[in-house]
Design a protein around this motif. Structure first.
Motif, short mmCIF file in Angstrom:
data_model
loop_
_atom_site.label_atom_id
_atom_site.label_comp_id
_atom_site.label_asym_id
_atom_site.label_seq_id
_atom_site.Cartn_x
_atom_site.Cartn_y
_atom_site.Cartn_z
N ARG A 92 0.75 -1.18 -0.05
CA ARG A 92 -0.02 0.09 0.14
C ARG A 92 0.82 1.29 -0.16
O ARG A 92 1.85 1.18 0.32
CB ARG A 92 -0.85 -0.04 1.34
N GLY A 93 0.35 2.40 -0.66
CA GLY A 93 0.76 3.48 -0.40
C GLY A 93 0.02 4.74 -0.65
O GLY A 93 -1.10 4.52 -0.89
N VAL A 94 0.75 5.85 -0.89
CA VAL A 94 -0.10 7.13 -1.16
C VAL A 94 -1.04 7.01 -2.22
O VAL A 94 -2.16 7.28 -2.24
CB VAL A 94 0.85 8.37 -1.29
N VAL A 95 -0.54 6.65 -3.18
CA VAL A 95 -1.26 6.35 -4.80
C VAL A 95 -2.60 5.44 -4.30
O VAL A 95 -3.27 5.65 -4.81
CB VAL A 95 -0.31 5.97 -5.82
N TRP A 96 -2.16 4.28 -3.91
CA TRP A 96 -3.13 3.35 -3.61
C TRP A 96 -4.17 3.86 -2.77
O TRP A 96 -5.54 3.89 -2.84
CB TRP A 96 -2.63 2.11 -2.86
N GLU A 97 -3.87 4.71 -1.47
CA GLU A 97 -4.71 5.44 -0.64
C GLU A 97 -5.68 6.30 -1.57
O GLU A 97 -6.80 6.33 -1.25
CB GLU A 97 -4.08 6.10 0.50
N GLU A 98 -5.08 6.96 -2.51
CA GLU A 98 -5.80 7.90 -3.17
C GLU A 98 -6.85 7.48 -3.85
O GLU A 98 -7.70 7.92 -4.11
CB GLU A 98 -4.75 9.03 -4.00
N VAL A 99 -6.41 6.49 -4.60
CA VAL A 99 -7.48 5.40 -5.46
C VAL A 99 -8.62 5.33 -4.60
O VAL A 99 -9.91 5.28 -5.15
CB VAL A 99 -6.83 4.39 -6.03
N ILE A 157 -9.91 6.60 -1.95
CA ILE A 157 -10.52 7.74 -1.50
C ILE A 157 -11.28 8.35 -2.56
O ILE A 157 -12.29 8.88 -2.39
CB ILE A 157 -9.38 8.67 -0.89
N MET A 158 -10.57 8.42 -3.77
CA MET A 158 -11.44 8.88 -4.89
C MET A 158 -12.38 8.04 -5.74
O MET A 158 -13.01 8.70 -6.50
CB MET A 158 -10.41 9.69 -5.92
N LEU A 159 -12.53 7.06 -5.15
CA LEU A 159 -13.51 6.27 -6.09
C LEU A 159 -14.76 6.85 -5.84
O LEU A 159 -15.22 7.13 -4.61
CB LEU A 159 -13.53 4.57 -5.38
N PRO A 160 -15.68 6.77 -6.77
CA PRO A 160 -17.10 7.19 -7.03
C PRO A 160 -17.82 6.35 -5.73
O PRO A 160 -17.74 5.46 -5.59
CB PRO A 160 -17.52 6.86 -8.21
N GLU A 161 -18.91 6.92 -5.31
CA GLU A 161 -19.70 6.54 -4.31
C GLU A 161 -20.23 5.08 -4.71
O GLU A 161 -20.60 4.31 -3.83
CB GLU A 161 -20.77 7.61 -3.76
N HIS A 162 -20.67 4.99 -5.82
CA HIS A 162 -21.49 3.87 -6.47
C HIS A 162 -20.56 2.29 -6.45
O HIS A 162 -21.10 1.44 -6.61
CB HIS A 162 -21.85 4.23 -7.67
N VAL A 163 -19.29 2.63 -6.52
CA VAL A 163 -18.29 1.56 -6.66
C VAL A 163 -18.21 0.93 -5.14
O VAL A 163 -17.63 1.49 -4.40
CB VAL A 163 -16.90 2.00 -7.14
N ASN A 164 -18.42 -0.30 -5.25
CA ASN A 164 -18.30 -1.35 -4.27
C ASN A 164 -17.14 -1.89 -4.29
O ASN A 164 -16.50 -2.13 -5.37
CB ASN A 164 -19.27 -2.23 -4.15
N ILE A 165 -16.35 -2.09 -3.11
CA ILE A 165 -15.19 -2.69 -3.23
C ILE A 165 -15.05 -3.94 -2.17
O ILE A 165 -15.66 -3.81 -1.35
CB ILE A 165 -13.99 -1.56 -2.64
#
Length: 130
Positions: A1-8, A10-18
């Motif tokens: 994990r890292g900053v780019v991964w965390e940003e991804v 954080i920035m995922l649209p609300e409708h995207v489930n993970i």
């Protein structure tokens, strides 16, 4: 994990489930809590000590025609070292080295190292096999 991964995340649209799967996160509950806060969603942590996909160690010996698609099993899912797989890999490597020497004759150096061209071929062959 890292900053780019965390940003991804954080920035995922609300409708995207993970769904997150990891065998190496030491702070699972803390991480799940962070994801829940940033996504404003309830997070469920499911944990098991059994590996869903067994971990096995294989050895790739190179790009000869005989072994270019062969991986030699060295350590099975129970953690047992398999001498049969090791010796089969050693024999495949010896056979490849001796055929290379026969092709180019006695003028070639006798060391078993590889040059940049051979190394590139092995890497390309490995990528193709995977």
């Amino acid at each position: 994990r890292g900053v780019v991964w965390e940003e991804v995340l954080i920035m995922l649209p609300e409708h995207v489930n993970i769904i997150l799967l990891s065998a190496t996160v030491p702070n699972t509950l803390e991480f799940a809590d962070w994801i829940g806060r940033i996504k404003r969603k309830r997070i469920y942590v499911i944990s098991t000590l059994r590996r869903p996909v067994p971990l096995e160690h294989h050895l790739y010996t190179g790009n000869s025609h005989k072994t270019q698609h062969e991986l030699f099993l060295l350590l099975d899912a129970r953690g047992t070292f398999l001498t049969k797989g090791y010796y089969a890999a050693v024999e495949a490597k010896k056979e490849r080295s001796s055929k290379h020497a026969q092709t180019f004759g006695a003028k070639q150096p006798t060391h078993t190292g590889t040059g940049p061209g051979q190394e590139k071929g092995v890497w390309l062959s490995l990528m193709d096999a995977l």
